[in-house]
Write an enzyme that holds these catalytic residues in place. Structure first.
Site, PDB file in Angstrom:
ATOM      1  N   LYS A 183      22.528  -8.524  20.126  1.00 26.34           N
ATOM      2  CA  LYS A 183      22.246  -7.081  20.168  1.00 26.34           C
ATOM      3  C   LYS A 183      21.039  -6.732  19.295  1.00 26.34           C
ATOM      4  O   LYS A 183      21.092  -6.791  18.076  1.00 26.34           O
ATOM      5  CB  LYS A 183      23.440  -6.250  19.695  1.00 26.34           C
ATOM      6  N   GLU A 257      22.945 -11.896   6.547  1.00 23.00           N
ATOM      7  CA  GLU A 257      21.659 -11.875   5.841  1.00 23.00           C
ATOM      8  C   GLU A 257      21.344 -10.403   5.602  1.00 23.00           C
ATOM      9  O   GLU A 257      21.034  -9.675   6.530  1.00 23.00           O
ATOM     10  CB  GLU A 257      20.605 -12.566   6.706  1.00 23.00           C
ATOM     11  N   CYS A 291      13.357  -7.672   4.061  1.00 21.50           N
ATOM     12  CA  CYS A 291      14.513  -7.799   3.170  1.00 21.50           C
ATOM     13  C   CYS A 291      14.155  -8.545   1.885  1.00 21.50           C
ATOM     14  O   CYS A 291      14.734  -8.292   0.836  1.00 21.50           O
ATOM     15  CB  CYS A 291      15.658  -8.485   3.892  1.00 21.50           C
ATOM     16  N   GLU A 388      17.397  -0.678  -2.436  1.00 17.75           N
ATOM     17  CA  GLU A 388      16.423  -1.184  -1.469  1.00 17.75           C
ATOM     18  C   GLU A 388      15.763   0.004  -0.772  1.00 17.75           C
ATOM     19  O   GLU A 388      16.440   0.794  -0.126  1.00 17.75           O
ATOM     20  CB  GLU A 388      17.137  -2.073  -0.435  1.00 17.75           C
TER      21      GLU A 388
HETATM   22  P1  NDP Z   1      21.725  -1.471   9.980  1.00 15.72           P
HETATM   23  O1  NDP Z   1      22.310  -2.487   9.103  1.00 15.72           O
HETATM   24  O2  NDP Z   1      22.508  -0.254  10.302  1.00 15.72           O
HETATM   25  O3  NDP Z   1      21.296  -2.114  11.368  1.00 15.72           O
HETATM   26  C1  NDP Z   1      21.170  -3.481  11.653  1.00 15.72           C
HETATM   27  C2  NDP Z   1      21.744  -3.785  13.031  1.00 15.72           C
HETATM   28  O4  NDP Z   1      23.162  -3.587  13.039  1.00 15.72           O
HETATM   29  C3  NDP Z   1      21.218  -2.892  14.134  1.00 15.72           C
HETATM   30  O5  NDP Z   1      21.147  -3.626  15.328  1.00 15.72           O
HETATM   31  C4  NDP Z   1      22.298  -1.818  14.211  1.00 15.72           C
HETATM   32  O6  NDP Z   1      22.287  -1.131  15.409  1.00 15.72           O
HETATM   33  C5  NDP Z   1      23.538  -2.647  14.039  1.00 15.72           C
HETATM   34  N1  NDP Z   1      24.714  -1.931  13.551  1.00 15.72           N
HETATM   35  C6  NDP Z   1      24.782  -0.727  12.934  1.00 15.72           C
HETATM   36  N2  NDP Z   1      26.059  -0.437  12.606  1.00 15.72           N
HETATM   37  C7  NDP Z   1      26.803  -1.487  13.008  1.00 15.72           C
HETATM   38  C8  NDP Z   1      28.200  -1.793  12.937  1.00 15.72           C
HETATM   39  N3  NDP Z   1      29.062  -0.967  12.355  1.00 15.72           N
HETATM   40  N4  NDP Z   1      28.640  -2.954  13.442  1.00 15.72           N
HETATM   41  C9  NDP Z   1      27.769  -3.823  13.996  1.00 15.72           C
HETATM   42  N5  NDP Z   1      26.448  -3.597  14.108  1.00 15.72           N
HETATM   43  C10 NDP Z   1      25.966  -2.438  13.609  1.00 15.72           C
HETATM   44  O7  NDP Z   1      20.342  -1.041   9.385  1.00 15.72           O
HETATM   45  P2  NDP Z   1      19.532   0.312   9.675  1.00 15.72           P
HETATM   46  O8  NDP Z   1      18.613   0.039  10.767  1.00 15.72           O
HETATM   47  O9  NDP Z   1      20.422   1.491   9.805  1.00 15.72           O
HETATM   48  O10 NDP Z   1      18.743   0.465   8.319  1.00 15.72           O
HETATM   49  C11 NDP Z   1      19.352   1.066   7.180  1.00 15.72           C
HETATM   50  C12 NDP Z   1      18.885   0.403   5.920  1.00 15.72           C
HETATM   51  O11 NDP Z   1      19.307  -0.939   5.910  1.00 15.72           O
HETATM   52  C13 NDP Z   1      17.389   0.323   5.777  1.00 15.72           C
HETATM   53  O12 NDP Z   1      16.872   1.466   5.211  1.00 15.72           O
HETATM   54  C14 NDP Z   1      17.217  -0.885   4.893  1.00 15.72           C
HETATM   55  O13 NDP Z   1      17.347  -0.512   3.563  1.00 15.72           O
HETATM   56  C15 NDP Z   1      18.369  -1.750   5.275  1.00 15.72           C
HETATM   57  N6  NDP Z   1      17.985  -2.834   6.208  1.00 15.72           N
HETATM   58  C16 NDP Z   1      17.880  -4.069   5.709  1.00 15.72           C
HETATM   59  C17 NDP Z   1      17.509  -5.107   6.531  1.00 15.72           C
HETATM   60  C18 NDP Z   1      17.371  -6.461   5.996  1.00 15.72           C
HETATM   61  O14 NDP Z   1      16.938  -7.363   6.709  1.00 15.72           O
HETATM   62  N7  NDP Z   1      17.719  -6.668   4.758  1.00 15.72           N
HETATM   63  C19 NDP Z   1      17.199  -4.906   7.934  1.00 15.72           C
HETATM   64  C20 NDP Z   1      17.405  -3.561   8.390  1.00 15.72           C
HETATM   65  C21 NDP Z   1      17.776  -2.584   7.531  1.00 15.72           C
HETATM   66  P3  NDP Z   1      21.281   0.118  15.636  1.00 15.72           P
HETATM   67  O15 NDP Z   1      20.134  -0.042  14.722  1.00 15.72           O
HETATM   68  O16 NDP Z   1      20.873  -0.041  17.020  1.00 15.72           O
HETATM   69  O17 NDP Z   1      22.072   1.327  15.371  1.00 15.72           O
END
Ligand code: NDP
Length: 477
Positions: A183, A257, A291, A388
């Site tokens: 996904k 991760e 990240c 972060e």
């Molecule tokens: P999320 O952790 O919400 O999103 C990552 C992925 O998980 C997306 O595909 C998202 O879907 C999906 N997802 C969201 N909720 C769920 C759930 N309950 N169960 C399973 N999958 C889920 O990150 P965000 O995009 O909302 O970003 C928020 C914050 O997270 C950022 O501001 C940043 O600080 C941090 N972040 C950190 C990352 C890293 O690599 N360390 C990467 C991304 C974000 P969808 O986005 O389609 O809703």
């Protein structure tokens, strides 16, 4: 004299964006059974790029069933030397269509074309090449004579490196004989869907890879599905914890991760010009949506003023603007939501008393933009030193002794990465032994290679991706 750069835009004609995309299920593009469609935008202009299907529970069921069939009947039963041929084919097709992927990634994500072209796409191909090489050698990888795949993997990825994260997830899973349901993030689905075309073109058996677009609800449905053997997630710590709670007791294997708040530590004997380049690359690469970004700069007090001056000079030369322009260094923020988060944390930095500085730069009127920003006078208790931000914002702290540097660097709930800048090899090793981080870079930053394991400690998650350790995450050894 100021040098002006002429526009050098990459043509967007190299990629054809369809008006509407379906789900990639059992080797075909299919309409969702019950979900609707959503729009994906170009964050640099807010222009809609395409509408994309939103997978509901019935679609998750179909995808998991297709992946299970492929696992039992084709992919899982195939000798490693045959699987390797398909993975090499995917890698070569990624190279052949590299420009198309790079332009599409920059359009959907907002990152500068020079990064999608020189980092994301070549590394994604490298991950398939590297893992293709392992597929027929797993019996010699040190996991016993006949390590077995786990079965069907559910994989959820974020928006910061959409294609590259898909490659990080799919390549090791497929090389080890697992089948996948992936996904992508809601704001960046397009390169995963182009990868689905490549997977079709490479002739992978139907169901081996399934791609379900949707939002967090789709991700939640997927990880909870009882038909999965393994979950691999990259994203926020908050969602990582939710997933861990959701699958507790289910017997599913899990790798997470998650976030980071890395320290980039510069000693007074470091080569300063190189350190400045490393600091810039550490926090402003990919608009800081990384990240492992070096978001906390720890500078030895005796060189703090000199380094800060050189850093400011360097930042005034960065070019912010059209992601498709080959001269652009800083592209757009990926979404309105992420921009709001960066703005509110930067405001908190000022409220808590840190000094904010940005080079003079004009932000485009449309789209989501944030200038490169440096906070000085930051103390460890400030939110900008603890949370972060996931944006182009650097917090600068100082230290006097190596022990103090270690104590400050480790003063975080995260533990994904760190950087050390010094001319002394012995000091690098001394620091690397004490820093609690999955990756420690020395006199460089943000270097990635498929053969090198990547992953964290503490709230940065667990499990490794890449290298031999990354294979272990997909094997019953
Ligand atoms: P999320 O952790 O919400 O999103 C990552 C992925 O998980 C997306 O595909 C998202 O879907 C999906 N997802 C969201 N909720 C769920 C759930 N309950 N169960 C399973 N999958 C889920 O990150 P965000 O995009 O909302 O970003 C928020 C914050 O997270 C950022 O501001 C940043 O600080 C941090 N972040 C950190 C990352 C890293 O690599 N360390 C990467 C991304 C974000 P969808 O986005 O389609 O809703």
């Amino acid at each position: 004299m100021d040098w002006e750069y002429a526009p050098a835009p990459e043509s967007r004609d190299v990629v054809t964006i369809k008006r509407e995309y379906g789900l990639f299920l059992d080797g075909e593009f299919a309409e969702p059974k019950e979900g609707g469609h959503f729009t994906t935008l170009n964050p640099a202009t807010e222009e809609p790029l395409a509408t994309v299907a939103e997978a509901g529970p019935a679609d998750v069921d179909r995808a998991v069933a297709a992946a299970r069939r492929a696992y039992e009947q084709t992919w899982g039963a195939m000798p490693g030397r045959e699987r390797a041929k398909y993975l090499y084919r995917v890698a070569r097709l990624l190279q052949e269509r590299a420009r198309e992927f790079a332009v599409l990634e920059s359009l959907d994500n907002g990152k500068p074309i020079k990064e999608s072209r020189d980092v994301d796409v070549p590394l994604a191909a490298a991950h398939f090449f590297y893992h293709a090489g392992w597929a027929d050698k797993l019996s010699y990888a040190g996991f016993g004579p006949a390590p077995r795949p786990l079965g069907v993997a559910g994989q959820v990825i974020p928006w910061n490196f959409p294609l590259l994260m898909a490659a990080w997830k799919l390549a090791p899973a497929l090389a080890t004989g697992n089948t996948c349901v992936l996904k992508p993030a809601e704001t960046t689905p397009l390169t995963a869907l182009l990868l689905a075309e490549v997977i079709q073109e490479a002739g992978l058996p139907p169901g081996t890879v399934n791609i379900l677009t949707g939002d967090g609800a789709t991700g939640r449905e997927l990880v909870a599905h009882p038909g999965l053997d393994k979950i691999a997630f990259t994203g926020s710590t908050e969602v990582g914890k939710e997933i861990q709670r959701a699958i507790a007791g289910s017997g599913k294997r899990l790798t997470l991760e998650l976030g980071g708040k890395a320290a980039n530590v510069v000693f007074d004997d470091a080569a300063l010009d190189q350190a400045v380049e490393g600091i810039v690359n550490g926090i402003f690469f990919n608009q800081g949506h990384v990240c492992c970004a070096g978001s906390r700069l720890l500078v030895q007090e005796s060189i703090a003023d000199t380094l800060s001056e050189r850093l400011r000079q360097r930042l005034t030369t960065l070019r912010l603007g059209d992601p498709l322009d080959k001269n652009t260094d800083i592209g757009a923020i990926n979404s309105r939501q992420q921009l709001d988060k960066i703005e509110s944390l930067a405001a908190a930095g000022e409220d808590e008393g840190a000094q904010r500085w940005s080079p003079p730069c004009r932000l485009p009127e449309k789209g989501y933009w944030f200038p490169p920003t440096v906070f000085s006078g930051v103390s460890q208790s400030h939110r900008i030193a603890r949370e972060e931000i996931f944006g182009p914002v650097l917090s600068v702290l100082t230290f006097r002794t190596p022990d103090e540097a270690v104590a400050k660097a480790n003063n975080t709930p995260y533990g994904l990465s760190a950087g050390v800048w010094t001319e002394k090899g012995s000091r690098i090793l001394w620091m690397a032994r004490r820093l609690r981080a999955g990756v420690v870079w020395a006199n460089t930053y943000n270097r990635f290679d498929p053969s090198s394991p990547f992953g964290g400690y503490q709230e940065s998650g667990f499990g490794r991706e890449g290298g031999r350790a990354g294979l272990a995450a997909y094997l019953n050894a």
